[in-house]
Design an enzyme around this catalytic site. Structure first.
Site, mmCIF file in Angstrom:
data_model
loop_
_atom_site.group_PDB
_atom_site.id
_atom_site.type_symbol
_atom_site.label_atom_id
_atom_site.label_comp_id
_atom_site.label_asym_id
_atom_site.label_seq_id
_atom_site.Cartn_x
_atom_site.Cartn_y
_atom_site.Cartn_z
ATOM 1 N N HIS A 1 0.712 -1.276 -0.095
ATOM 2 C CA HIS A 1 0.145 0.054 -0.031
ATOM 3 C C HIS A 1 0.915 1.272 0.086
ATOM 4 O O HIS A 1 1.984 1.243 0.572
ATOM 5 C CB HIS A 1 -0.960 -0.018 1.255
ATOM 6 C CG HIS A 1 -1.991 -0.897 0.982
ATOM 7 N ND1 HIS A 1 -2.244 -1.652 0.022
ATOM 8 C CD2 HIS A 1 -2.964 -1.382 1.810
ATOM 9 C CE1 HIS A 1 -3.216 -2.426 0.204
ATOM 10 N NE2 HIS A 1 -3.791 -2.357 1.315
ATOM 11 N N LYS B 1 -12.872 5.145 7.664
ATOM 12 C CA LYS B 1 -13.192 6.381 6.757
ATOM 13 C C LYS B 1 -14.824 6.316 6.530
ATOM 14 O O LYS B 1 -15.245 7.392 6.592
ATOM 15 C CB LYS B 1 -12.463 5.983 5.457
ATOM 16 C CG LYS B 1 -13.172 6.932 4.413
ATOM 17 C CD LYS B 1 -12.135 6.687 3.100
ATOM 18 C CE LYS B 1 -12.835 7.232 1.711
ATOM 19 N NZ LYS B 1 -14.048 6.401 1.066
#
Length: 935
Positions: A135, A599
C-alpha cells in the site's frame, strides 16, 4: 570549527542524554555538509525559518525545493537516531528482564503452575503470520533508505567506540564521522523522489529487501529465544517446537484497484520469492560448510548419512576432485552435494521466467531425460521437505556421535529453522480482488455453458442456488480457448496462474484468495466456481469439494462489519460451502478491514464495529463447529488500525482468540520495523509475547460486563453521527478537504503502482477516495482527525462519567482505543491546521475548521476527565516529548508546503509540472518523515 545546521537542543524537551547527543551530533554533521554544498546563507535561511514563524519564504521554487529537502533530511536523521535509541534501551533492559519479552511470558506460565504438557498445548495452537503489503505509504526511495541506514550504523559504531574510549563529541574527521558525512553528502546529491511511479516489480523488490536484510535472520533468532526460555523454565522436558511464525505477502498479488498487477507480474513475483529463498539457503549452507569440518579419522558419521551421500554423488555428479579432497570430511561433502542441488534449482528459475503461461515443463528440480539413458536425472530438490530431510540427517548423525551441541546452537539449527519457516517459497503470496469483478465473469461463463442468460439480474437467493448447483457439477463450464470476453479471460487467467504456481513451484506459493468488499454468499461461491474452472476446486466422488485455495472474505465497511456474523452463519448453513469447508479441515479465515471502516464511520464507531464483528464471528463459528482465524488489515496510522500490534492482540473480545492471527504490515511501518535486526526482533518478540499470553488466557476468558457494551453502543451511535454529519452530510466538506489538505498533490506522488482512487472513478468526493490517501492528507495538514473526530462528542454525551472511568480501568479494548486517540490528539497541531484552512475561500467552508477545533477541544477535555490526568499521554512521556521536540521543526515545512500550494494555483498549466511540483512533492516526503507516518 563547523557549526550545526539548526542548532537543535533536544535535551530541553526531556529526551534521553544518549538520544539528545546523537541528534545534536547529526545536526553538526549535516551543518558541515550543507555549508559545503550550499553555503552559509542557505544554512542561515533554514535557521531563520525555525526561529521566526513569520519569516518570508523564498519565491524561487528551486531554492524552496532545497530547503524542503534539508528539513526532510533533518527528520530522517532524527528518526535514525531514535531507532538507534530503541535498540540501546532494549539492550540495556535485556539483563534486567525486559517487559513483553518471550522469556517473561514463559516465566509467567511457570509461575501460574502450567505444566510442560499444558505449555505444549498452548504452542500447538499458536500461528502468527505478518503479511507485507505494498500500500502506497512509504514515501522514501530504496536508495534513500540505504543511506539513512548507513548513518544509523555509523552512529552505532561511534557509540561502540565511545564505550571503550572517553566519551566526547562526534569527531567529524574520525572514522564514524567521515562515514556519516559521506552518507549525508551522497544523500544530499541523491533525488529524494522517484522520477516515475513505482512499478509492481519494484515494489516486490522493496519488500524482498527486508526479507534479505532482516527477516530471514531474525526469525531463527526468535525461535532460539523461545527454545531457550522453555528449556530454562522446563529443563526436564524434551522440547521440539513446531513453526509458530510464518510470513505472507500481498506485493505482486493484490489486484484490487491495481490494473498493473497482471498474472505475468504475479508469476514473476513468485519466482522472485523462490530465488531469494534459494539464494539465502545457498549463502547459509556455504557458511555451514565451515562449521561441519568433523573428520572421519576422529569420529564416524551415521550409516544413513553415508547412504544418502552415495546417492548424492550419483545424482549430482560431484567431481572426483571434491570426493577425494573431502573424503574424510563427509559432512562437508554432503553440504557440497546439497549446494549443487540448490544451484541447479537457481538455474532453472531462468528457464521458468521465460516459459509462456500454460507451457508443459519438467517439474522443478529435474533435468530433462538424457537422450541415451532415457531417464530423468535429479539435480534439485522436489520440495523443501527434501532439503529439510538432508539437514536433519546431518543433525541426527552429529547427535549420535557426541556433537549434539552443534545441533542445539550455531548455524545448523538456524538453517533448519529457516528452511522450516521459509521453504522454497519464502512468503506465501495472497491474491486479492474486489468482489465486483467476479460476477460479470461468472455471468459470461454461465451464458457460454447455456446455464443462464440473466445471472446478474437474479436475487441473492437465486444466485446462491444456481452457484451451489454448478459447484456440485464436476464438469467445467467452458473450455479455456472458447472464452472471448476479455474481462472473463483476465479474471480466469489469475486462477490459472495460481494453479500453475502450485503445480510447478509449491503448494505454499499461493494459498489464499481474498475478496474485497464481501457483501453476500454469492461473492464467496463465485470465487469457488472460478477456481473450479482452473482445476483448483474439484468435486470428489463423495460430493466433498476438494480445494487447493482458501477463499477469504474481507469485511470493510461499518455496515458489512455489523452484518458479517449473520452472513457467515448463513454461509455455513449452505450445504455446498460446508462441503468446501469439510475438504479444508473445517477451518476458515476472515479478514477485517480497518481502513475503510474508519473512513466510513469514524474512529470510535469503526473500533466498536470491529470489536463486535470479532465477537459475533467467534460465536457464529463456535455454533457451526468451524475453526476461526482472524486476519487484521491494519494500517500504519491509528485511523487505519495502527498502533502496537501486541496491545491489539491483548484487546480482542473474550473468547474470540484461539492462538492464530494474521495482520498486515504496510508502507513506512515495514521500513521502521524491519530496517534493523534488533528492532525487527523486538517487534516480533512483543507479538509472540502477546499471543502466548492471549492464548493462555483464552480458556478462562470472562465475558465483558453487559453495561460496557450498552455504553459503547451508545457512544458509537453518537460518534458516528457526529463524524458523518460533518464529513459526509455537510455539502461544503469536500471543498474544505480538497483545499485544506494537500490531497491534490498526494495523487501526483510516485510512491506506488496503485492509484489513489480505483480505476474508472474520478476524484470528486470522499466515496471514491481510497482510505490511505484520505489519512495521508490529514496527517500532512496536522488535522489528523481520522484518529479522534467524533470521540469527544460521544464522551460528552454520556452522562455516566463514572462508568466511563471504570471502562478505562477494567476493559483493555476501551483503554487501548483511548490511548491510541491520545496519541493522535497529541500529534494534531491546530496552529498548523489553521495554515491550511486559511487557503479555503468562503466563510461557509472555513467554519468547518472551527467545528474541527471545537471537537478537538471537546475530545481533549473529555479524555483528561476520563483518565483523571492533567495532560494527554501522561504515562508515555517519551512519546509526548518526541512530538513536542519535532513541532517547531515541522512547522516551517508545513509553511513551505502551504506557500507552494498557494503559488501553484496561480501558475499557468504548462508551468505546473516543473520545479513547483517537485518542491510540493518534496514537502510531502519531508512531512511524512517528520510525522513518521503517511497513510
Amino acid at each position: 570549527m563547523p557549526s550545526p545546521f539548526l542548532g537543535l537542543d533536544a535535551r530541553s524537551y526531556g529526551l534521553s542524554e544518549e538520544l539528545a547527543t546523537d541528534i545534536e551530533e547529526l545536526d553538526l554533521a549535516l551543518g558541515q555538509v550543507l555549508e559545503d554544498q550550499e553555503g552559509s546563507a542557505f544554512v542561515e535561511e533554514a535557521r531563520r525559518l525555525v526561529r521566526d514563524p513569520h519569516a518570508a519564504i523564498s519565491e524561487e521554487p528551486e531554492r524552496v525545493l532545497r530547503l524542503a529537502r534539508a528539513f526532510t533530511i533533518v527528520f530522517q536523521l532524527i528518526n535514525a537516531a531514535e531507532q538507534k535509541e530503541i535498540v540501546r534501551v532494549n539492550r540495556a533492559r535485556r539483563h534486567q528482564g525486559r517487559n513483553e519479552s518471550i522469556a517473561e511470558s514463559i516465566r509467567h506460565l511457570k509461575e501460574q503452575g502450567k505444566s510442560a504438557a499444558e505449555v505444549e498445548e498452548i504452542f500447538a495452537k499458536i500461528w502468527i503470520c505478518p503479511t507485507l503489503t505494498a500500500h502506497p505509504t512509504e514515501a522514501r526511495r530504496r536508495a534513500v533508505l540505504d543511506k539513512i541506514l548507513n548513518v544509523t550504523l555509523a552512529l552505532a559504531e561511534e557509540a561502540s567506540n565511545q564505550s571503550v574510549n572517553l566519551k566526547g563529541p562526534l569527531d567529524l574527521e574520525g572514522r564514524s564521522g567521515r562515514s556519516i558525512r559521506l552518507a549525508l553528502t551522497e544523500l544530499w546529491q541523491t533525488d529524494e523522489m522517484r522520477a516515475t511511479s513505482l512499478t509492481v516489480r519494484e515494489e516486490v523488490k522493496n519488500a524482498l529487501y527486508f526479507f534479505e536484510r532482516t527477516i530471514l535472520d531474525v526469525v531463527p533468532w526468535l525461535y532460539e529465544d523461545v527454545q531457550r526460555a522453555l528449556e530454562t523454565h522446563y529443563p526436564d522436558h524434551p522440547w521440539k517446537l513446531k513453526n509458530i511464525i510464518t510470513y505472507r505477502s500481498w506485493v505482486g498479488g493484490d489486484r484490487d484497484g491495481n490494473p498493473n498487477v497482471t498474472p505475468e507480474v504475479t508469476w514473476q513475483t513468485l519466482l522472485d520469492h523462490r530465488q531469494v529463498a534459494l539464494e539465502s539457503h545457498v549463502k547459509h549452507l556455504e557458511g555451514l560448510r565451515w562449521d561441519l569440518t568433523n573428520s572421519c579419522r576422529l569420529v564416524p558419521v551415521s550409516a544413513e548419512l553415508e547412504a544418502s551421500l552415495a546417492l548424492d554423488i550419483q545424482e549430482t555428479g560431484l567431481s572426483k576432485e571434491a570426493q577425494e579432497r573431502y573424503a574424510q570430511e563427509r559432512y562437508v561433502l554432503k553440504v557440497y552435494a546439497m549446494l549443487a542441488r540448490l544451484r541447479g534449482m537457481l538455474q532453472e528459475i531462468t528457464v521458468l521466467r521465460g516459459e509462456p503461461d500454460g507451457a508443459e515443463s519438467t517439474p522443478t528440480g529435474l533435468r530433462r531425460s538424457d537422450p541415451i539413458a532415457g531417464e530423468p536425472r535429479a539435480i534439485g530438490y522436489p520440495d523443501a521437505a527434501a532439503l529439510l530431510r538432508d539437514l536433519n540427517l546431518i543433525a541426527d548423525s552429529l547427535r549420535s556421535h557426541k556433537a549434539e551441541i552443534l545441533t542445539q546452537f550455531g548455524q545448523l539449527p538456524r538453517m533448519i529453522r529457516r528452511v522450516e519457516v521459509f521453504g522454497f517459497h519464502l512468503a506465501t503470496l495472497d491474491v486479492r480482488q474486489h468482489s465486483d469483478h467476479h460476477d460479470r465473469a461468472v455471468a459470461n461463463l454461465l451464458q457460454i455453458a447455456g446455464v443462464s442468460d440473466n445471472y446478474l439480474d437474479l436475487t441473492e437467493t437465486e444466485k446462491t442456488a444456481l452457484l451451489s448447483k454448478e459447484l456440485a457439477n464436476p464438469r467445467p463450464l467452458a473450455a479455456r480457448d472458447s472464452i472471448t470476453d476479455e474481462h472473463t479471460k483476465g479474471i480466469l487467467s489469475v486462477f490459472h496462474s495460481i494453479k500453475r504456481a502450485q503445480s510447478k513451484l509449491s503448494r505454499e506459493s499461493v494459498e489464499a484468495y481474498v475478496i474485497s468488499m464481501t457483501h453476500g454468499i454469492s461473492d464467496m461461491l463465485e470465487v469457488l466456481l472460478l477456481a473450479k474452472e482452473a482445476g483448483l476446486v474439484r468435486v470428489s466422488p463423495s460430493g466433498m469439494l476438494e480445494s487447493d485455495l482458501e477463499v477469504v472474505p474481507l469485511f470493510e465497511t461499518v455496515d458489512d462489519l455489523e452484518a458479517c456474523g449473520a452472513l457467515m452463519t448463513e454461509l455455513f448453513d449452505t450445504p455446498i460451502y460446508r462441503a468446501y469447508l469439510a475438504g479444508r479441515g473445517n477451518a476458515q479465515e476472515v479478514m477485517l478491514g480497518y481502513s475503510d471502516s474508519s473512513k466510513d464511520g469514524g474512529y470510535l464507531a469503526a473500533n466498536w464495529a470491529l470489536y463486535k464483528a470479532q465477537q459475533e464471528l467467534a460465536e457464529a463459528f463456535l455454533n457451526a463447529g468451524v475453526q476461526l482465524r482472524f486476519f487484521h488489515g491494519r494500517g500504519g496510522t491509528v485511523g487505519r488500525g495502527g498502533g502496537r500490534a501486541s496491545r491489539a492482540i491483548l484487546s480482542q473480545p473474550p473468547g474470540s482468540f484461539g492462538g492464530q492471527v494474521r495482520f498486515t504490515e504496510q508502507g513506512e511501518v515495514i521500513s521502521f520495523r524491519y530496517a534493523l535486526r534488533p528492532i525487527a526482533h523486538r517487534h516480533l518478540e512483543q507479538i509472540v509475547n502477546a499471543v502466548i499470553v492471549a492464548t493462555a488466557q483464552s480458556s478462562k476468558a470472562v465475558a465483558d460486563p453487559p453495561e460496557f457494551h450498552v455504553a459503547m453502543e451508545r457512544l458509537s451511535i453518537r460518534a458516528r453521527a457526529a463524524y458523518r454529519e460533518t464529513v459526509y452530510d455537510d455539502a461544503d466538506f469536500w471543498d474544505f478537504y480538497s483545499q485544506a489538505t494537500p490531497i491534490e498533490f498526494i495523487s501526483l506522488l510516485t510512491i506506488a503502482s496503485r492509484p489513489v482512487f480505483r480505476p474508472g472513478k474520478t476524484l470528486k468526493g470522499i466515496e471514491q477516495l481510497r482510505a490511505i490517501p484520505w489519512n495521508f492528507a490529514w496527517v500532512q495538514s496536522r488535522h489528523i482527525l481520522v484518529g479522534w473526530f467524533g470521540l469527544g462528542s460521544a464522551l460528552a454525551d454520556c452522562s455516566d462519567k463514572q462508568l466511563l472511568k471504570r471502562m478505562n480501568r477494567e476493559w483493555p479494548f476501551f483503554r487501548t482505543m483511548i490511548d491510541n486517540a491520545q496519541l493522535e490528539l497529541v500529534r494534531t497541531h491546530l496552529p498548523t491546521s489553521r495554515l491550511y484552512s486559511e487557503r479555503v475561500g468562503t466563510t461557509s467552508v472555513t467554519r468547518i475548521q472551527k467545528e474541527i477545533e471545537e471537537e478537538f477541544e471537546r475530545s481533549v477535555s473529555e479524555i483528561l476527565n476520563l483518565t483523571e490526568t492533567s495532560t494527554l499521554l501522561s504515562g508515555s512521556k517519551t512519546v509526548k516529548a518526541t512530538v513536542e521536540f519535532r513541532n517547531p521543526l515541522t512547522f516551517p515545512l508545513n509553511r513551505i508546503q502551504v506557500s507552494l500550494m498557494e503559488r501553484w494555483q496561480t501558475l499557468p498549466e504548462e508551468d505546473q509540472p516543473g520545479a513547483y511540483r517537485e518542491a510540493v512533492l518534496q514537502s510531502i516526503a519531508g512531512l511524512a518523515a517528520a510525522m513518521q507516518s503517511t497513510g
